[in-house]
Design a protein around this motif. Structure first.
Motif, PDB file in Angstrom:
ATOM      1  N   GLN A 121      13.778   1.395  11.619  1.00  0.00           N
ATOM      2  CA  GLN A 121      12.906   1.353  10.424  1.00  0.00           C
ATOM      3  C   GLN A 121      11.443   1.235  10.836  1.00  0.00           C
ATOM      4  O   GLN A 121      10.571   1.923  10.284  1.00  0.00           O
ATOM      5  CB  GLN A 121      13.302   0.168   9.535  1.00  0.00           C
ATOM      6  N   LYS A 122      11.179   0.391  11.814  1.00  0.00           N
ATOM      7  CA  LYS A 122       9.784   0.221  12.264  1.00  0.00           C
ATOM      8  C   LYS A 122       9.231   1.548  12.774  1.00  0.00           C
ATOM      9  O   LYS A 122       8.105   1.937  12.455  1.00  0.00           O
ATOM     10  CB  LYS A 122       9.713  -0.818  13.390  1.00  0.00           C
ATOM     11  N   LYS A 123      10.050   2.234  13.586  1.00  0.00           N
ATOM     12  CA  LYS A 123       9.565   3.496  14.188  1.00  0.00           C
ATOM     13  C   LYS A 123       9.378   4.571  13.126  1.00  0.00           C
ATOM     14  O   LYS A 123       8.471   5.385  13.190  1.00  0.00           O
ATOM     15  CB  LYS A 123      10.559   3.969  15.246  1.00  0.00           C
ATOM     16  N   LYS A 124      10.269   4.564  12.144  1.00  0.00           N
ATOM     17  CA  LYS A 124      10.193   5.621  11.131  1.00  0.00           C
ATOM     18  C   LYS A 124       9.003   5.416  10.184  1.00  0.00           C
ATOM     19  O   LYS A 124       8.304   6.370   9.850  1.00  0.00           O
ATOM     20  CB  LYS A 124      11.498   5.649  10.309  1.00  0.00           C
ATOM     21  N   TYR A 125       8.812   4.165   9.748  1.00  0.00           N
ATOM     22  CA  TYR A 125       7.848   3.961   8.655  1.00  0.00           C
ATOM     23  C   TYR A 125       6.459   3.501   9.095  1.00  0.00           C
ATOM     24  O   TYR A 125       5.452   3.904   8.500  1.00  0.00           O
ATOM     25  CB  TYR A 125       8.415   2.950   7.644  1.00  0.00           C
ATOM     26  N   LEU A 126       6.394   2.595  10.088  1.00  0.00           N
ATOM     27  CA  LEU A 126       5.102   1.920  10.335  1.00  0.00           C
ATOM     28  C   LEU A 126       3.972   2.855  10.765  1.00  0.00           C
ATOM     29  O   LEU A 126       2.870   2.769  10.212  1.00  0.00           O
ATOM     30  CB  LEU A 126       5.285   0.767  11.328  1.00  0.00           C
ATOM     31  N   PRO A 127       4.206   3.765  11.711  1.00  0.00           N
ATOM     32  CA  PRO A 127       3.070   4.609  12.121  1.00  0.00           C
ATOM     33  C   PRO A 127       2.509   5.442  10.961  1.00  0.00           C
ATOM     34  O   PRO A 127       1.285   5.575  10.829  1.00  0.00           O
ATOM     35  CB  PRO A 127       3.681   5.504  13.208  1.00  0.00           C
ATOM     36  N   LYS A 128       3.383   5.954  10.107  1.00  0.00           N
ATOM     37  CA  LYS A 128       2.882   6.803   9.001  1.00  0.00           C
ATOM     38  C   LYS A 128       2.192   5.957   7.926  1.00  0.00           C
ATOM     39  O   LYS A 128       1.263   6.419   7.255  1.00  0.00           O
ATOM     40  CB  LYS A 128       4.031   7.604   8.402  1.00  0.00           C
ATOM     41  N   LEU A 129       2.662   4.729   7.753  1.00  0.00           N
ATOM     42  CA  LEU A 129       1.992   3.842   6.797  1.00  0.00           C
ATOM     43  C   LEU A 129       0.632   3.409   7.352  1.00  0.00           C
ATOM     44  O   LEU A 129      -0.351   3.304   6.616  1.00  0.00           O
ATOM     45  CB  LEU A 129       2.858   2.611   6.518  1.00  0.00           C
ATOM     46  N   ALA A 130       0.568   3.185   8.662  1.00  0.00           N
ATOM     47  CA  ALA A 130      -0.688   2.714   9.283  1.00  0.00           C
ATOM     48  C   ALA A 130      -1.808   3.742   9.130  1.00  0.00           C
ATOM     49  O   ALA A 130      -2.974   3.385   8.973  1.00  0.00           O
ATOM     50  CB  ALA A 130      -0.462   2.396  10.760  1.00  0.00           C
ATOM     51  N   THR A 131      -1.457   5.029   9.164  1.00  0.00           N
ATOM     52  CA  THR A 131      -2.500   6.062   9.052  1.00  0.00           C
ATOM     53  C   THR A 131      -2.789   6.438   7.596  1.00  0.00           C
ATOM     54  O   THR A 131      -3.737   7.159   7.325  1.00  0.00           O
ATOM     55  CB  THR A 131      -2.062   7.357   9.762  1.00  0.00           C
ATOM     56  N   GLY A 132      -1.934   5.971   6.699  1.00  0.00           N
ATOM     57  CA  GLY A 132      -2.125   6.358   5.301  1.00  0.00           C
ATOM     58  C   GLY A 132      -1.475   7.692   4.979  1.00  0.00           C
ATOM     59  O   GLY A 132      -1.628   8.220   3.872  1.00  0.00           O
ATOM     60  N   GLU A 133      -0.731   8.249   5.945  1.00  0.00           N
ATOM     61  CA  GLU A 133      -0.010   9.495   5.653  1.00  0.00           C
ATOM     62  C   GLU A 133       1.030   9.225   4.572  1.00  0.00           C
ATOM     63  O   GLU A 133       1.261  10.054   3.679  1.00  0.00           O
ATOM     64  CB  GLU A 133       0.663  10.004   6.929  1.00  0.00           C
ATOM     65  N   TRP A 134       1.671   8.053   4.655  1.00  0.00           N
ATOM     66  CA  TRP A 134       2.572   7.611   3.593  1.00  0.00           C
ATOM     67  C   TRP A 134       1.947   6.419   2.874  1.00  0.00           C
ATOM     68  O   TRP A 134       1.355   5.548   3.500  1.00  0.00           O
ATOM     69  CB  TRP A 134       3.930   7.182   4.175  1.00  0.00           C
ATOM     70  N   ILE A 135       2.127   6.400   1.579  1.00  0.00           N
ATOM     71  CA  ILE A 135       1.646   5.284   0.765  1.00  0.00           C
ATOM     72  C   ILE A 135       2.846   4.420   0.391  1.00  0.00           C
ATOM     73  O   ILE A 135       3.914   4.934   0.037  1.00  0.00           O
ATOM     74  CB  ILE A 135       0.962   5.816  -0.527  1.00  0.00           C
ATOM     75  N   GLY A 136       2.641   3.105   0.454  1.00  0.00           N
ATOM     76  CA  GLY A 136       3.734   2.185   0.138  1.00  0.00           C
ATOM     77  C   GLY A 136       3.440   1.332  -1.082  1.00  0.00           C
ATOM     78  O   GLY A 136       2.288   1.193  -1.507  1.00  0.00           O
ATOM     79  N   CYS A 137       4.492   0.770  -1.659  1.00  0.00           N
ATOM     80  CA  CYS A 137       4.324  -0.228  -2.710  1.00  0.00           C
ATOM     81  C   CYS A 137       5.377  -1.320  -2.534  1.00  0.00           C
ATOM     82  O   CYS A 137       6.324  -1.156  -1.745  1.00  0.00           O
ATOM     83  CB  CYS A 137       4.375   0.396  -4.104  1.00  0.00           C
ATOM     84  N   PHE A 138       5.194  -2.427  -3.249  1.00  0.00           N
ATOM     85  CA  PHE A 138       6.006  -3.632  -3.063  1.00  0.00           C
ATOM     86  C   PHE A 138       6.537  -4.059  -4.415  1.00  0.00           C
ATOM     87  O   PHE A 138       5.751  -4.380  -5.321  1.00  0.00           O
ATOM     88  CB  PHE A 138       5.100  -4.716  -2.474  1.00  0.00           C
ATOM     89  N   GLY A 139       7.839  -4.057  -4.582  1.00  0.00           N
ATOM     90  CA  GLY A 139       8.423  -4.368  -5.888  1.00  0.00           C
ATOM     91  C   GLY A 139       9.109  -5.718  -5.914  1.00  0.00           C
ATOM     92  O   GLY A 139      10.244  -5.844  -5.415  1.00  0.00           O
ATOM     93  N   LEU A 140       8.429  -6.696  -6.466  1.00  0.00           N
ATOM     94  CA  LEU A 140       9.049  -8.013  -6.660  1.00  0.00           C
ATOM     95  C   LEU A 140       9.092  -8.364  -8.153  1.00  0.00           C
ATOM     96  O   LEU A 140      10.153  -8.691  -8.698  1.00  0.00           O
ATOM     97  CB  LEU A 140       8.252  -9.094  -5.885  1.00  0.00           C
ATOM     98  N   THR A 141       7.951  -8.261  -8.827  1.00  0.00           N
ATOM     99  CA  THR A 141       7.842  -8.669 -10.231  1.00  0.00           C
ATOM    100  C   THR A 141       8.693  -7.786 -11.142  1.00  0.00           C
ATOM    101  O   THR A 141       8.752  -6.564 -10.963  1.00  0.00           O
ATOM    102  CB  THR A 141       6.368  -8.570 -10.678  1.00  0.00           C
TER     103      THR A 141
END
Ligand code: TGC
Ligand code: FAD
Length: 394
Positions: A121-141
């Motif tokens: 998961q770290k290898k797949k997601y983190l580099p692309k999130l770090a550059t802004g190539e992928w945008i993330g969101c956080f769903g708790l509420t």
């Protein structure tokens, strides 16, 4: 140019700069310059149109705003916690929505994957999130569970190599434009776990919430899960229970404690300059005792808040900033920023309500900042619980 932020100068009444390293000062000057060039000239227009400047998302990655204190191995900045705080401060000087974008991406999406994710998961997601190539969101509420996320209804059941997710989330920063969502939901045993959802999964949608008078340059939406099939490999393996999402919140709340200083400084800076330039009764309004009272109280509270953030940063650097200490700083610094915005608005007189100055935009934004990441009163109760040992929530 609408907004006075292009004339911004920082304020450091207690010489906290003497306590900062070269790295801290460099991070500050480079992000400050970027904000002056890229955010200040456009932000009033985007806020006015209730539009999100998504074209800045990749640039935020380029300047290192996503996960500044995460290891470089996965695309983070490898800096310390004070640098992270200073970057949030500078972004929020531009707009709380810009800082929100960086908070969510770095602290609420990258951080849980880094801390609780598998190597794959770290290898797949983190580099692309770090550059802004992928945008993330956080769903708790959720619609019916904001301050009390333990009551969440979103849940999933086992189905072979996958789980089937149902439920919904509310007030989710960036959800309509997100490629990836870190979603917290209960398993069949009622334990909260984190799942990584990707845009396009059947049954997964993210409608936008319209009509906000606050954080107008940030996009907010829902997350809706209707029998979404999520591969088990997308479950964060290293955490279960509410401490998963709550520890991400600690990281983001820390950033907000610094971020609020940026909005406060912009409002103070604008008020000081305006009071020296604006004349009434034949003299600058800065010469009147009542204006000086406002400015003196503003710089006093700003200085106290800066010291709180700096000390919190030194504790965070050695892993000793407790969640309750972070709550105190988030609560205090956002409130003083809001109070400074209100006083600044008064000093600007009628001009203070216009978009010629950044004041009303900061003030409206700060109403959200006072509420999200734990409301002002929830943080008060966290402090109350910490000092008394009595839990007033239950
Ligand atoms: P409680 O029983 O106290 O705690 C459950 C477990 O979590 C641990 N814990 C924390 N760990 C790390 N950091 C923290 N801040 C933590 N707070 C609690 C705790 O030790 C316990 O661990 P364990 O091992 O014993 O299981 O939980 P509770 O259900 O009584 O709730 C306490 C309460 C009310 C303080 C908490 O739920 C809370 O903070 N509520 C506020 C909700 C909130 O902040 N929501 C934010 C949503 S995200 C958001 O707003 C993003 S805005 C994004 C943007 O910037 O745009
Ligand atoms: P409620 O919990 O219903 O609270 C209403 C009032 O009751 C508050 O004043 C509160 O302090 C008070 N209250 C509640 N419980 C108590 C108590 N025990 N004692 C005393 N008073 C109490 N969430 C996410 O998960 N991800 C995001 O990205 C995100 N982004 C957001 C962006 C925006 C623009 C906004 C406005 C919110 C966002 N949130 C996000 C949600 C935010 O975290 C919640 O709004 C916040 O936690 C409060 O929940 P609520 O709005 O349901 O208010």
């Amino acid at each position: 140019m609408a907004g006075s932020s292009n004339r911004f100068t920082g304020h450091d009444y207690y010489k906290i700069d003497d306590l900062l390293s070269e790295e801290h000062l460099l991070a500050r000057s480079s992000v400050r310059e970027w904000v002056s060039q890229e955010v200040c000239p456009i932000i009033e227009d985007f806020a006015d149109r209730h539009a999100c400047p998504t074209h800045l998302f990749k640039e935020l990655g380029e300047i290192g705003a996503y996960g500044p204190s995460l290891p470089t191995e996965y695309g983070g900045g490898g800096m310390d916690e004070i640098s992270y705080g200073i970057i949030m401060q500078e972004l929020e000087r531009g707009d709380s929505g810009i800082r929100s974008m960086a908070s969510v991406q770095g602290s609420l999406v990258m951080y849980p994957i880094f801390r609780f994710g598998s190597e794959a998961q770290k290898k797949k997601y983190l580099p692309k999130l770090a550059t802004g190539e992928w945008i993330g969101c956080f769903g708790l509420t959720e619609p019916d569970h904001g301050s009390d996320p333990s009551g969440m209804l979103s849940h999933f059941r086992d189905d072979g190599d996958s789980v089937i997710l149902n439920g919904s989330k509310m007030w989710i920063t960036n959800s309509p434009v997100a490629d990836v969502a870190v979603v917290w939901a209960k398993n069949e045993a009622g334990k909260v776990q984190g799942l990584i959802l990707e845009k396009g999964m059947p049954g997964f949608s993210a409608p936008e919430i319209h009509g906000k008078w606050s954080l107008r340059a940030s996009i907010t939406g829902e997350l809706v899960f209707e029998d979404v099939r999520v591969p088990k490999e997308n479950i964060l393996p290293e955490v279960s229970g509410l401490k998963g999402p709550l520890s991400c919140l600690s990281k983001a709340r820390y950033g907000i404690a610094w971020g609020a200083l940026g909005a406060a400084m912009d409002c103070y800076d604008s008020a000081l300059r305006y009071s020296l330039e604006r004349e009434q009764f034949g003299r600058p309004i800065a010469g009147f005792q009542l204006t000086q009272k406002k400015l003196a109280e503003m710089i006093t509270e700003l200085t106290k808040a800066q010291l709180l953030a700096w000390r919190l940063g030194t504790l965070a650097n050695i892993g000793k900033a407790s969640p309750a200490q972070i709550s105190m700083a988030k609560r205090n610094n956002v409130l003083i920023a809001l109070q400074i915005a209100r006083e600044s608005r008064q000093i600007h007189g009628g001009m203070g309500i216009t978009n010629e100055y950044p004041i009303m935009r900061h003030m409206m934004n700060l109403e959200t900042v006072l509420t999200y990441e734990g409301t002002h009163d929830i943080h008060l109760l966290i402090t109350g619980m910490d000092v008394t040992g009595q839990n007033a929530f239950k």
